[in-house]
Design a protein around this motif. Sequence first.
Motif, PDB file in Angstrom:
ATOM      1  N   LEU A 108      37.237  36.333  33.038  1.00  0.00           N
ATOM      2  CA  LEU A 108      36.799  35.381  34.058  1.00  0.00           C
ATOM      3  C   LEU A 108      37.921  34.459  34.511  1.00  0.00           C
ATOM      4  O   LEU A 108      37.854  33.887  35.596  1.00  0.00           O
ATOM      5  N   LYS A 109      38.974  34.331  33.700  1.00  0.00           N
ATOM      6  CA  LYS A 109      40.135  33.522  34.075  1.00  0.00           C
ATOM      7  C   LYS A 109      41.089  34.282  34.991  1.00  0.00           C
ATOM      8  O   LYS A 109      42.004  33.698  35.559  1.00  0.00           O
ATOM      9  N   SER A 110      40.903  35.606  35.091  1.00  0.00           N
ATOM     10  CA  SER A 110      41.802  36.427  35.902  1.00  0.00           C
ATOM     11  C   SER A 110      41.794  35.968  37.348  1.00  0.00           C
ATOM     12  O   SER A 110      40.741  35.669  37.911  1.00  0.00           O
ATOM     13  N   LYS A 111      42.961  35.930  37.931  1.00  0.00           N
ATOM     14  CA  LYS A 111      43.078  35.560  39.340  1.00  0.00           C
ATOM     15  C   LYS A 111      42.428  36.640  40.197  1.00  0.00           C
ATOM     16  O   LYS A 111      42.597  37.827  39.953  1.00  0.00           O
ATOM     17  N   ASN A 112      41.714  36.212  41.219  1.00  0.00           N
ATOM     18  CA  ASN A 112      41.111  37.136  42.182  1.00  0.00           C
ATOM     19  C   ASN A 112      40.246  38.205  41.529  1.00  0.00           C
ATOM     20  O   ASN A 112      40.281  39.354  41.943  1.00  0.00           O
ATOM     21  N   LEU A 113      39.470  37.831  40.521  1.00  0.00           N
ATOM     22  CA  LEU A 113      38.649  38.822  39.823  1.00  0.00           C
ATOM     23  C   LEU A 113      37.730  39.562  40.782  1.00  0.00           C
ATOM     24  O   LEU A 113      37.578  40.766  40.683  1.00  0.00           O
ATOM     25  N   GLY A 114      37.125  38.866  41.712  1.00  0.00           N
ATOM     26  CA  GLY A 114      36.203  39.512  42.645  1.00  0.00           C
ATOM     27  C   GLY A 114      36.885  40.199  43.811  1.00  0.00           C
ATOM     28  O   GLY A 114      36.302  41.046  44.468  1.00  0.00           O
TER      29      GLY A 114
END
Length: 164
Positions: A108-114
Amino acid sequence: MKKNILLIGMPGCGKSSIGKALSKSMDLKYIDMDDYIEKKTGKAISELFEKGEDYFRDIETECAKEISNMENMLISAGGGIILRKENMDFLKKTSTVIFINRSVKNLLKSKNLGANRPLLKDNENHIYKLYNDRIGLYKKYADIEVDNNGYFKNCVEEIMRKIR
């Protein structure tokens, strides 16, 4: 060692970053399956998903079969590659499969997950369901499992140690 290495794991687990670094370290050609699918179809993954997930998965299976015939490749698979047994049957014949596990908290901390991930685009919390639905399959198909909850370079070094 088999002639290819296949990285599997959840969206945002680090497959692309780890794959690019690992391919350089191991002198393998790098291929991202999503990029391969987009070049082959001339359409973005999100456009293919607009026609339905089954439509996309059919194209993904066709590409998995093609890629499984290549040699000296470091393959970064899409997060859902494990959803069809036939994909993994094709790829496991020629690839050592490495599951990059990362906690949902860190995903969930990943950049641009969506971004560019149609199944997460409208609801990032959907990642909990995806993780729970897929974790067993990732573990089932993996020859090697590594955690990526710290620096990705540590993960690359761990993979190198485990492969040798």
